[in-house]
Design a protein around this motif. Sequence first.
Motif, PDB file in Angstrom:
ATOM      1  N   THR A 196       0.838  -1.199   0.000  1.00  0.00           N
ATOM      2  CA  THR A 196       0.000   0.000   0.000  1.00  0.00           C
ATOM      3  C   THR A 196       0.870   1.245   0.000  1.00  0.00           C
ATOM      4  N   TYR A 197       0.364   2.288  -0.623  1.00  0.00           N
ATOM      5  CA  TYR A 197       1.087   3.550  -0.738  1.00  0.00           C
ATOM      6  C   TYR A 197       0.203   4.673  -0.193  1.00  0.00           C
ATOM      7  N   PRO A 198       0.824   5.726   0.348  1.00  0.00           N
ATOM      8  CA  PRO A 198       0.018   6.883   0.761  1.00  0.00           C
ATOM      9  C   PRO A 198      -0.588   7.556  -0.462  1.00  0.00           C
ATOM     10  N   LEU A 233      -5.708  10.965  -0.103  1.00  0.00           N
ATOM     11  CA  LEU A 233      -6.663  10.705   0.975  1.00  0.00           C
ATOM     12  C   LEU A 233      -5.984  10.471   2.321  1.00  0.00           C
ATOM     13  N   THR A 234      -4.767   9.943   2.289  1.00  0.00           N
ATOM     14  CA  THR A 234      -4.106   9.556   3.541  1.00  0.00           C
ATOM     15  C   THR A 234      -2.867  10.378   3.856  1.00  0.00           C
ATOM     16  N   THR A 235      -2.442  11.238   2.944  1.00  0.00           N
ATOM     17  CA  THR A 235      -1.195  11.977   3.136  1.00  0.00           C
ATOM     18  C   THR A 235      -1.233  12.891   4.360  1.00  0.00           C
ATOM     19  N   THR A 236      -0.058  13.085   4.935  1.00  0.00           N
ATOM     20  CA  THR A 236       0.080  14.070   6.017  1.00  0.00           C
ATOM     21  C   THR A 236       0.776  15.332   5.501  1.00  0.00           C
ATOM     22  N   ASN A 237       1.014  15.400   4.202  1.00  0.00           N
ATOM     23  CA  ASN A 237       1.648  16.564   3.596  1.00  0.00           C
ATOM     24  C   ASN A 237       0.776  17.799   3.809  1.00  0.00           C
ATOM     25  N   SER A 238       1.388  18.889   4.241  1.00  0.00           N
ATOM     26  CA  SER A 238       0.623  20.094   4.575  1.00  0.00           C
ATOM     27  C   SER A 238       0.995  21.294   3.708  1.00  0.00           C
ATOM     28  N   ASN A 239       1.483  21.054   2.506  1.00  0.00           N
ATOM     29  CA  ASN A 239       1.850  22.130   1.590  1.00  0.00           C
ATOM     30  C   ASN A 239       0.653  23.067   1.378  1.00  0.00           C
ATOM     31  N   PRO A 240       0.717  24.327   1.834  1.00  0.00           N
ATOM     32  CA  PRO A 240      -0.436  25.228   1.723  1.00  0.00           C
ATOM     33  C   PRO A 240      -0.770  25.618   0.295  1.00  0.00           C
ATOM     34  N   PRO A 299       8.038   3.169  -7.790  1.00  0.00           N
ATOM     35  CA  PRO A 299       7.587   1.820  -8.153  1.00  0.00           C
ATOM     36  C   PRO A 299       6.071   1.652  -8.170  1.00  0.00           C
ATOM     37  N   GLN A 300       5.332   2.678  -7.767  1.00  0.00           N
ATOM     38  CA  GLN A 300       3.881   2.536  -7.702  1.00  0.00           C
ATOM     39  C   GLN A 300       3.254   2.499  -9.082  1.00  0.00           C
ATOM     40  N   GLY A 301       3.772   3.317 -10.002  1.00  0.00           N
ATOM     41  CA  GLY A 301       3.168   3.402 -11.322  1.00  0.00           C
ATOM     42  C   GLY A 301       4.195   3.514 -12.419  1.00  0.00           C
ATOM     43  N   LEU A 302       3.777   4.107 -13.539  1.00  0.00           N
ATOM     44  CA  LEU A 302       4.621   4.167 -14.729  1.00  0.00           C
ATOM     45  C   LEU A 302       4.823   5.588 -15.244  1.00  0.00           C
ATOM     46  N   ARG A 303       4.526   6.587 -14.434  1.00  0.00           N
ATOM     47  CA  ARG A 303       4.693   7.963 -14.870  1.00  0.00           C
ATOM     48  C   ARG A 303       6.174   8.285 -15.061  1.00  0.00           C
ATOM     49  N   GLY A 304       6.488   8.949 -16.160  1.00  0.00           N
ATOM     50  CA  GLY A 304       7.860   9.359 -16.413  1.00  0.00           C
ATOM     51  C   GLY A 304       8.142  10.742 -15.853  1.00  0.00           C
ATOM     52  N   THR A 317      10.848  22.271  -4.525  1.00  0.00           N
ATOM     53  CA  THR A 317      11.935  21.882  -5.417  1.00  0.00           C
ATOM     54  C   THR A 317      11.559  20.615  -6.182  1.00  0.00           C
ATOM     55  N   ILE A 318      12.326  20.339  -7.238  1.00  0.00           N
ATOM     56  CA  ILE A 318      12.061  19.119  -8.016  1.00  0.00           C
ATOM     57  C   ILE A 318      12.221  17.859  -7.159  1.00  0.00           C
ATOM     58  N   PRO A 319      13.304  17.723  -6.360  1.00  0.00           N
ATOM     59  CA  PRO A 319      13.397  16.533  -5.489  1.00  0.00           C
ATOM     60  C   PRO A 319      12.218  16.422  -4.518  1.00  0.00           C
ATOM     61  N   GLU A 320      11.768  17.553  -3.984  1.00  0.00           N
ATOM     62  CA  GLU A 320      10.622  17.515  -3.074  1.00  0.00           C
ATOM     63  C   GLU A 320       9.358  17.082  -3.810  1.00  0.00           C
ATOM     64  N   TYR A 321       9.210  17.550  -5.038  1.00  0.00           N
ATOM     65  CA  TYR A 321       8.050  17.151  -5.829  1.00  0.00           C
ATOM     66  C   TYR A 321       8.064  15.658  -6.098  1.00  0.00           C
ATOM     67  N   MET A 322       9.233  15.137  -6.466  1.00  0.00           N
ATOM     68  CA  MET A 322       9.344  13.712  -6.761  1.00  0.00           C
ATOM     69  C   MET A 322       8.971  12.859  -5.550  1.00  0.00           C
ATOM     70  N   LYS A 323       9.273  13.344  -4.371  1.00  0.00           N
ATOM     71  CA  LYS A 323       8.966  12.592  -3.152  1.00  0.00           C
ATOM     72  C   LYS A 323       7.487  12.695  -2.758  1.00  0.00           C
ATOM     73  N   SER A 324       6.860  13.810  -3.096  1.00  0.00           N
ATOM     74  CA  SER A 324       5.509  14.058  -2.580  1.00  0.00           C
ATOM     75  C   SER A 324       4.393  13.892  -3.607  1.00  0.00           C
ATOM     76  N   ALA A 325       4.714  13.888  -4.885  1.00  0.00           N
ATOM     77  CA  ALA A 325       3.670  13.936  -5.918  1.00  0.00           C
ATOM     78  C   ALA A 325       2.660  12.803  -5.811  1.00  0.00           C
ATOM     79  N   ASP A 326       3.146  11.587  -5.618  1.00  0.00           N
ATOM     80  CA  ASP A 326       2.241  10.440  -5.622  1.00  0.00           C
ATOM     81  C   ASP A 326       1.200  10.502  -4.522  1.00  0.00           C
ATOM     82  N   GLU A 327       1.488  11.209  -3.441  1.00  0.00           N
ATOM     83  CA  GLU A 327       0.544  11.259  -2.336  1.00  0.00           C
ATOM     84  C   GLU A 327      -0.161  12.605  -2.198  1.00  0.00           C
ATOM     85  N   THR A 328       0.088  13.521  -3.130  1.00  0.00           N
ATOM     86  CA  THR A 328      -0.579  14.821  -3.042  1.00  0.00           C
ATOM     87  C   THR A 328      -1.424  15.155  -4.270  1.00  0.00           C
TER      88      THR A 328
END
Length: 266
Positions: free
Chosen positions: A2-4, A7-14, A125-130, A143-154
């Motif tokens: 299972t992945y965040p 619906l389940t994220t705790t990310n609080s990016n305003p 590994p969750q999907g196939l997005r490039g 930042t781009i690294p921050e986006y890569m880490k948070s995109a799937d759950e936001t």
Amino acid sequence: MTYPTALTTTNSNPRLRLLQGLKAGTKPVMTFMGLPSVRTAQIVALTGVDSIILDCEHGHISDDSMHNSVAAISALNVSPVIRIRAPLPDLIKRALDTGAHGIMVPQINNAAEAELVVRYSKFPPQGLRGQGSAFPAIAHGITIPEYMKSADETLITCLQIETKEGLDNVEEICAVPGVDLVFIGPNDLAQSILGYVPARGDEPEFIAALDKIVAAAKKHGKWVSRLSNSGALAKEHLEVYDTVAMGADMKAITMWFTQELDVLRK
């Protein structure tokens, strides 16, 4: 595994105004935009809406306008969502690479189509997005690294139920992991199950269809939304739905001129 998700994220990016409103239960309001103009995007974003759905299915919005409008909307701290034309991988990739805070995919008919949308909306590994675009990070204010880490759950993955087949399979669609929001298209749904548009709203079959979709979404822990054609209807709908899309830019322009010209000519 299972992945965040949104619906389940705790990310609080305003900057992610729609996501934060949904998570807080504040009933955010969306609207549709179909005109290809950065200035229209800015004007609508300044009205107080929480999210603007760029209608690349029925609206007059090109690839270039889609990119420009996402940048303008997100810069004003409103969440841009893109309604793509169909559940196709290239359209999903292109829409998300603008920096959209979510996508809306029309006429989802079964779980396989829902799974495809999720698969191409998520990075491995969750999907196939490039990955290859610098624009999403800008629209998310990170930042781009921050986006890569948070995109799937936001990023909000929104699927439309608006056909009889989709209605018949709504339980299976809502059960798909990674689906965050289910959106009812009342006009296409009415055409599909009643044979005419718009629905009067009191047809037992139509009411039962709406209730079935809402129940399936809530059963599987998904947010649920619909189109509302006025502020009064939006207020009523928000007693049931987590968010609504209130009208559209083209309808607003038409209504204002029609009403004011009626006043002028009486």
